[in-house]
Design a protein around this motif. Structure first.
Motif, mmCIF file in Angstrom:
data_model
loop_
_atom_site.group_PDB
_atom_site.id
_atom_site.type_symbol
_atom_site.label_atom_id
_atom_site.label_comp_id
_atom_site.label_asym_id
_atom_site.label_seq_id
_atom_site.Cartn_x
_atom_site.Cartn_y
_atom_site.Cartn_z
ATOM 1 N N ALA A 101 26.788 113.293 -46.695
ATOM 2 C CA ALA A 101 25.685 111.432 -47.667
ATOM 3 C C ALA A 101 24.323 111.914 -47.550
ATOM 4 C CB ALA A 101 26.347 110.482 -46.663
ATOM 5 N N SER A 102 23.951 113.091 -46.946
ATOM 6 C CA SER A 102 22.071 113.152 -46.784
ATOM 7 C C SER A 102 21.989 114.097 -47.519
ATOM 8 C CB SER A 102 21.426 112.769 -45.534
ATOM 9 O OG SER A 102 22.469 114.072 -45.015
ATOM 10 N N GLY A 103 22.665 115.188 -48.285
ATOM 11 C CA GLY A 103 22.591 115.939 -48.120
ATOM 12 C C GLY A 103 21.786 116.844 -47.973
ATOM 13 N N THR A 104 21.806 116.966 -46.284
ATOM 14 C CA THR A 104 22.641 118.767 -45.506
ATOM 15 C C THR A 104 22.805 119.202 -45.318
ATOM 16 O OG1 THR A 104 22.559 117.213 -43.659
ATOM 17 C CG2 THR A 104 20.260 117.073 -44.484
ATOM 18 N N THR A 105 24.314 118.961 -45.966
ATOM 19 C CA THR A 105 25.340 119.163 -46.390
ATOM 20 C C THR A 105 26.286 120.086 -47.539
ATOM 21 O OG1 THR A 105 25.942 118.795 -44.098
ATOM 22 C CG2 THR A 105 27.572 120.078 -44.730
ATOM 23 N N VAL A 106 26.137 121.099 -47.990
ATOM 24 C CA VAL A 106 26.422 121.391 -49.237
ATOM 25 C C VAL A 106 28.141 121.584 -49.107
ATOM 26 C CG1 VAL A 106 26.819 122.446 -51.839
ATOM 27 C CG2 VAL A 106 24.372 122.460 -50.040
ATOM 28 N N VAL A 107 28.646 120.785 -49.700
ATOM 29 C CA VAL A 107 30.604 120.463 -49.542
ATOM 30 C C VAL A 107 30.969 121.572 -50.755
ATOM 31 C CG1 VAL A 107 32.058 119.474 -49.056
ATOM 32 C CG2 VAL A 107 30.292 118.853 -48.047
ATOM 33 N N THR A 108 31.703 122.099 -51.016
ATOM 34 C CA THR A 108 32.786 122.469 -52.414
ATOM 35 C C THR A 108 34.318 122.228 -52.265
ATOM 36 O OG1 THR A 108 33.057 123.613 -53.957
ATOM 37 C CG2 THR A 108 33.313 124.675 -51.718
ATOM 38 N N ALA A 109 34.661 121.971 -53.194
ATOM 39 C CA ALA A 109 36.712 122.292 -52.822
ATOM 40 C C ALA A 109 37.156 122.628 -53.410
ATOM 41 C CB ALA A 109 36.533 120.759 -53.653
ATOM 42 N N PHE A 110 38.652 122.952 -53.278
ATOM 43 C CA PHE A 110 39.874 123.316 -54.067
ATOM 44 C C PHE A 110 39.861 123.569 -55.298
ATOM 45 C CE2 PHE A 110 40.195 126.330 -50.572
ATOM 46 C CZ PHE A 110 39.927 127.541 -50.682
#
Length: 320
Positions: A101-110
């Motif tokens: 939510a804060s943009g400190t973690t980059v999340v991708t997906a399959f």
């Protein structure tokens, strides 16, 4: 029902456009291409601070408390600016993956439906998986959407509802499939496509007004007028479908919106290249970047074939 944008929604869209124009204009886009960096961590955190990823989280959880109609407006602007990175996956992970939510973690997906994962090398987490898997880089048609092919068994899902892909055969795909997020992911990707489609209309019209042949702008020629008009019609029809699906949240309407948006973005970029002529294929122009990004997005979250199957099942159910 009144589908017109409210004053607050128009302000939101204008604010996001101004933010992206200031932080990810053409110079920043070109700098990303030259550096080969799709995810700017500093910009990612700024997007988080601006509420890009927490837009739909409740205010009690530190979010903005808005809904899908507002989210598609925001993602439309991101698509218009060709903002790279796993925007959809990180947005969907807000409230699920710490730091998303804060943009400190980059999340991708399959979200490509198989062993290929976009932005795996830049991501801290994978939506629906306990940990990012190992992968080898493969060449991507879009220079700002790096792809990796998972080299081993898919990572274990971290929740039962985000588990492995259901399949009728005995050999289901061994990769976590973000099933609970499929519709929202498809809709937000469609919004990105709409933004890109609208931007290519602007590029085509601008070029047609400046480029001259036989002593007059090429925009005066009927063939060019038809190309630009067709681009605008497809883009506006797709935008209307995306906005409507965001209000209803209906799976079939989302599938239809994705189909229309993919066509508007891909065919619009092709027609824009036609208006530009040979210079549209050169590295200095931005048109080819829109086409390459549109090709990749058309394969994410829900492909044309998957959307058609869903629509067919919905129609057959209604007839039955």
């Amino acid at each position: 029902m009144d589908f017109r944008l409210t004053g607050e929604q128009r302000d939101l869209r204008a604010g996001v456009r101004d933010l992206l124009a200031g932080r990810y204009g053409r110079e920043a886009l070109r700098a990303s291409l030259e550096a080969g960096v799709a995810v700017d961590r500093r910009l990612w955190r700024e997007l988080g601070e601006a509420g890009f990823f927490s837009l739909r989280l409740p205010e009690a959880d530190g979010g903005v408390g808005l809904g899908l109609p507002e989210a598609v407006l925001v993602f439309e602007e991101a698509g218009r600016a060709l903002l790279p990175g796993p925007l959809v996956a990180t947005h969907l992970a807000a409230g699920v993956v710490p730091g998303a939510a804060s943009g400190t973690t980059v999340v991708t997906a399959f979200d490509l439906g198989g062993p290929l994962v976009a932005h795996l090398g830049e991501a801290d987490a994978v939506l629906g998986a306990s940990a990012p898997p190992e992968g080898e880089p493969v060449r991507s048609v879009d220079p700002l959407t790096p792809l990796h092919r998972v080299t081993g068994p898919g990572p274990a899902p971290d929740r039962p509802d985000a588990g492995r892909r259901p399949a009728p055969g005995p050999d289901p795909a061994p990769y976590p499939d973000p099933v609970p997020y499929r519709d929202e992911g498809a809709l937000l990707t469609a919004a990105l496509q709409v933004g890109s489609a609208l931007r290519t209309v602007e590029l085509a019209v601008d070029h047609a007004g400046r480029r001259e042949q036989f002593g007059q702008p090429i925009g005066a020629f009927q063939a060019v007028k038809h190309l630009c008009a067709g681009m605008l019609v497809r883009a506006e029809v797709a935008r209307t479908a995306v906005y409507a699906a965001a209000v209803t949240g209906d799976a079939a309407e989302i599938a239809a919106a994705k189909l229309l948006a993919d066509e508007a973005a891909v065919q619009g970029a092709r027609d824009c290249l036609q208006v530009y002529g040979g210079m549209g294929f050169t590295w200095e122009a931005d048109v080819h970047l829109h086409l390459k990004r549109a090709w990749v997005r058309a394969e994410q979250w829900r492909t044309a074939a998957q959307a058609e199957e869903l629509l067919a099942a919905d129609l057959l159910g209604a007839v039955g």
